[in-house]
Design a protein around this motif. Structure first.
Motif: not given
Lengths: 803, 140
Positions: A676, A754-758, A760-761, B30-33
């Motif tokens: 990111d 519900g997000g795998k991207n910490i 962004n969460a 964006g939310h997951n990757s």
């Protein structure tokens, strides 16, 4: 039920829509749309009158920042209801009046936007239970009233008046905020009701008195109490409907409301009693005394408002003595003053609103408000005269108008309080009735001036701009309704008393609620009541002084202008302007290098100093991962690039080499598995490089500069120090931990957000408030750049400033 | 000042679409990757910046007649608006929510309110970056 919160929000929505509607439908006066808002809200609020009178309260909470106990709680009890009904009721009448008062040439879209904005803010103040939310709405009323006062912003006097009111009321607002925070520190809650429930438990706290004084500062500045009253006369530069609304019926009453609302918390204490009563009584006298000397009708009304607000304030102060005793015969005895205060609050809104509208009509029809040019209008404007007479006689405290009833109750209150033997009233208490009574004599005089100077005497048409005529019928409706109320309340006062005032009283004295405080209003107390003879005295002495006023008004010349608070205010303002100009001119040299030096010096002193002071420069690299070949290579490339910038021959080369540094950092992010950050860094680097190139296109050729050896050495020293501090910070960061780590919380990003991207969460879910504000900051910065470059001041605009 | 940059123009025509696709992907993923509103917005803005460099400003503005100041303002309004939107459901300011839906063609898909918030962020970034670059380069 959400509806109470929505009622507060509706005016804000209307404020957003009005400019849009205004552009779409230019034919219909936009006021007809704006008036719907207060009318609907008034009907909505009025339906609660029976249930509130039965002792119920309406309450609704919307969670805002529950973690800090800050919630948008709307709360409607008797006290809020009075104010809310005044805001919407008088608001409807004022808008109705303004439709005929303001010509369609004015920018009406703005006017009604500001007015509905103000209405929403004011409803928010009286209906909010949370002190933080109350404060936000409180400052919103200051800002929207600033916009309204400066509505005719082409005039310098309007702008000055608006600035004065803003400076004074915002100063008070800040003080009040600190007071609120102190209350929170003492009680641990932001809710006014919960604080009231805890009242009496923290009177010995060392913050109790400071919190009281700071909260009162807010109330006193808002409701124009001495010596903060100086903004109110200048605020009369606003259009007359605004004066009628803000400066008689609503905004100035916010301070009164605050005092009433906080009476159960601070009341019953000696310092509260003396501060509120003392300031109130003195304001009452000072306002009425100064009103007599005014020649502008609106200025006269402004001073009369100051004095009436002082009167209401002093009655709340006297009434707070009831809390000193708990429930007893004495407390119901003193609580009468609070009842009178609430009664006068309503009465003042009716007669003063009508009077402002009458003055507006006179100004609108003949083009002047100067009483030296007016006179003899009675035969030409008989209806206007009737309304003026009703309003003025009510303010003077004559029957059969509602002002008589509340003034009698005021006299009762001061007589009782001067007989009381507590709070060291024995010594100073004797002054209260004397000051209050003489203030009422002056009140009588200026009321007579309004009626007789304007409407009787010779008609001097040559001094007027237009010949006098009755205004269009629409302009007379609003003051007509208010005048009817003035008379109606006199004949049926206990309808108002039982349904509106009594519940409000119950919310000011929650500890005494449920007990019969035995208050009712009656016009006749018998021949032997001292109040009656005080009124007779006011009328006789006042009439004599009015008739012979040219013999004694010389006393006003004893007060030289330069010793007034107005002069002090202008002096402080001028002084600050002058000093800050001098200081700013000293350091704003116009050289970018100087500004960088300030920034770097500050950085070195603040960060470097902190590191030295706290000893945070210990580093421990034992836990670090070993350095790989890739990392070393990138680092070496970056170092070479950094050094070669110094030897670059052209700007273009320097910019391109500089971007190597940025891309190098991006490469590091890739190596450390932070995709990111790497992505962001890459794109930011690309865009900024383009931006650099665009900006540098406008710069002159890069030449070798001749920098004196001395400043070159200083530059070198600063550069080295900045580098050292940065390196130390970077190395020390691994060791220092000021707070416990919260990273484990974010590990649940998949379950919680519900997000795998910490990453962004965190940005979007856990810490969205940061992101939201960053977005807003970005927007503001962008607008700043745009205005700097695009909107350069034009020459012809400069004269505009001095009108 | 006319520069003959045929190669750049030809390449740009294709590359801009690739960048725009990437921007959309980054934004939605964006939310997951890696990705999200900020990066998606920046990539989109860089596509526009490329167009401004390759063609001149007038041409691009004719092709994309958008006031980027308004885009930025609308984005901020959207982001702050989602915060207030949460209040309607009686949850704290800026609370976000998510759920899984079975959509045709996409299969089981996660829909989140954060996407609206991030869309606001993206629009602000695009609007501001383009506004700043345009206002500096137009100021001759």
């Amino acid at each position: 039920m959400l509806t109470l919160n929505i009622a507060i929000i509706i005016p804000f929505i209307a404020a957003a829509l009005i400019p849009l509607v205004y552009k779409k439908i230019p034919k219909i006066h936009i006021g007809w749309f704006a008036i719907i808002v207060p009318l609907v809200l008034f009907v909505y609020l009025a339906q609660y009158i029976p249930s509130i009178a039965n002792g119920q309260v309406i309450e609704n909470t919307v969670h805002w920042i529950p973690a800090y106990g800050i919630n948008f709680t709307a709360y409607l009890d008797g006290l809020s209801l009075i104010l809310a009904l005044l805001i919407t009721g008088v608001g409807s009448l004022v808008i109705l009046y303004s439709i005929f008062y303001l010509s369609s040439k004015e920018s009406l879209g703005h006017f009604y936007m500001y007015l509905t904005l103000f209405m929403g803010a004011m409803l928010g103040v009286v209906l909010s239970d949370n002190m933080m939310v109350l404060y936000v709405f409180w400052e919103l009323t200051s800002i929207s009233s600033f916009l309204l006062i400066a509505f005719w912003y082409q005039r310098k006097r309007s702008r000055d008046g608006a600035r004065k009111s803003l400076l004074i009321t915002i100063f008070g607002g800040f003080a009040m905020l600190v007071g609120f925070i102190m209350i929170y520190a003492m009680t641990g809650t932001w809710s006014v009701r919960e604080v009231v429930a805890l009242a009496g438990g923290f009177t010995d706290h060392e913050l109790f008195i400071p919190a009281m004084i700071l909260t009162l500062l807010g109330a006193f500045t808002k409701s124009a109490q001495f010596p903060f009253h100086i903004w109110l006369p200048d605020a009369m530069e606003a259009p007359t409907p605004v004066s009628a609304y803000l400066h008689s019926a609503t905004m100035v009453k916010a301070g009164i409301y605050l005092v009433a609302r906080f009476t159960p918390i601070f009341g019953g204490e000696m310092s509260w009693f003396w501060l509120v009563t003392g300031v109130g009584v003195f304001t009452l006298f000072w306002g009425s005394f100064n009103a007599v000397r005014q020649t502008d009708l609106k200025a006269l009304l402004a001073y009369s408002t100051i004095s009436q607000l002082g009167m209401i304030m002093s009655m709340f102060g006297m009434g707070s003595a009831a809390l000193h005793f708990g429930y007893s015969a004495e407390s119901s005895f003193y609580a009468q003053a609070t009842f009178a205060a609430l009664f006068h609050l309503v009465n003042h809104s009716t007669f003063k609103g009508a009077l402002f509208m009458v003055v507006g009509i006179v100004d609108h029809e003949v083009g002047t408000r100067d009483i030296r040019r007016l006179g003899g209008l009675i035969t030409l404007m008989p209806i206007t005269f009737t309304f003026a007479a009703i309003g003025s006689f009510s303010m003077a405290g004559l029957p059969p108008f509602n002002g008589f009833l509340s003034k009698e109750m005021f006299f009762t209150a001061i007589l009782r309080i001067s007989e009381a033997g507590f709070f060291s009233l024995e010594t100073w208490g004797v002054l209260i009735p004397i000051i209050a009574w003489s203030a009422n004599v002056f009140t009588f005089i200026y009321c007579m001036i309004i009626v007789f100077q304007t409407f009787l005497g010779p008609y001097q048409e040559e001094k007027l701009e237009h010949p006098a005529n009755e205004p269009p019928i629409g302009m007379l409706v609003a003051p007509g309704i208010l005048s009817l109320l003035v008379v109606g309340i006199f004949f049926f006062p206990n309808v108002l008393g039982d349904y509106i005032l009594r519940p409000a009283m119950a919310s000011i004295f929650p500890t005494l609620a449920g007990e019969d405080l035995g208050v009712s209003i009656s016009a006749w107390h018998g021949w032997d009541s001292p109040e009656l003879w005080m009124t007779v005295g006011v009328v006789v002495i006042g009439a004599l002084l009015y008739i012979y006023r040219k013999y004694w008004t010389v006393v006003y010349r004893l007060f030289p202008e330069k010793w007034s608070f107005n002069e002090l205010y202008s002096f402080i303002l001028d002084w600050m302007e002058e000093r800050s100009t001098a200081i700013t001119n000293n350091y704003m040299t116009g050289y970018l290098r100087d500004y960088l030096v300030y920034i770097y010096l500050f950085f070195i002193v603040a960060i470097g100093g902190t590191i030295l002071y706290t000893g945070a420069y210990s580093f421990d690299i034992s836990g670090n991962a070993p350095i790989t070949v890739f990392e070393a290579t990138i680092a070496i490339v970056m170092m070479i690039a950094a050094i070669s910038i110094l030897f670059a021959k052209s700007r273009l080369t320097a910019i391109l080499i500089n971007s190597i540094l940025g891309f190098g950092v991006a490469a590091f992010f890739v190596l450390f598995r932070a995709p990111d950050l790497a992505l962001t860094q890459l794109i930011v680097e690309t865009v900024t490089t383009v931006l650099f190139l665009v900006a540098y296109y406008f710069l002159p050729e890069w030449q070798k500069e001749d920098v004196p050896r001395k400043s070159r050495n200083v530059n070198l020293l600063i550069a080295v120090l900045v580098g050292v501090v940065f390196t130390v910070v970077a190395l020390a960061v691994q060791n220092g931990k000021l707070f416990a780590t919260i990273s484990s919380y974010f590990e649940n990003s998949y379950e919680l957000a519900g997000g795998k991207n910490i990453v962004n969460a965190i940005l979007g879910d856990f810490r969205a408030f940061d992101t939201m504000l960053e977005v807003v900051v970005l927007l503001i910065a962008g607008i700043g750049v745009y205005t700097f470059i695009k909107l350069k001041a034009k020459k012809e605009d400069e004269n505009y400033e001095d009108q | 000042m006319k520069i003959n940059n045929v190669i750049l123009r030809t390449v740009a025509k294709i590359v801009v679409f690739i960048i725009l696709t990437l921007a959309t992907y980054l934004f939605l993923a964006g939310h997951n990757s890696p990705g999200g509103g900020f990066i998606g917005g920046l990539v989109l803005a860089s596509a526009l910046v490329l167009l401004f460099i390759v063609y001149d400003i007038e041409t691009v503005q004719k092709a994309i007649p958008v006031d980027f100041k308004k885009v930025a303002a609308f984005g901020a309004f959207l982001s702050v608006g989602t915060g207030f939107g949460a209040l309607i459901f009686d949850v704290p300011f800026l609370s976000q929510s998510f759920a899984y839906f079975n959509l045709p063609f996409f299969g089981e898909t996660e829909l989140t309110t954060v996407t609206i918030f991030e869309a606001g962020v993206a629009l602000v970034v695009v609007g501001i970056v383009v506004t700043i670059i345009l206002s500096i380069s137009e100021d001759v």
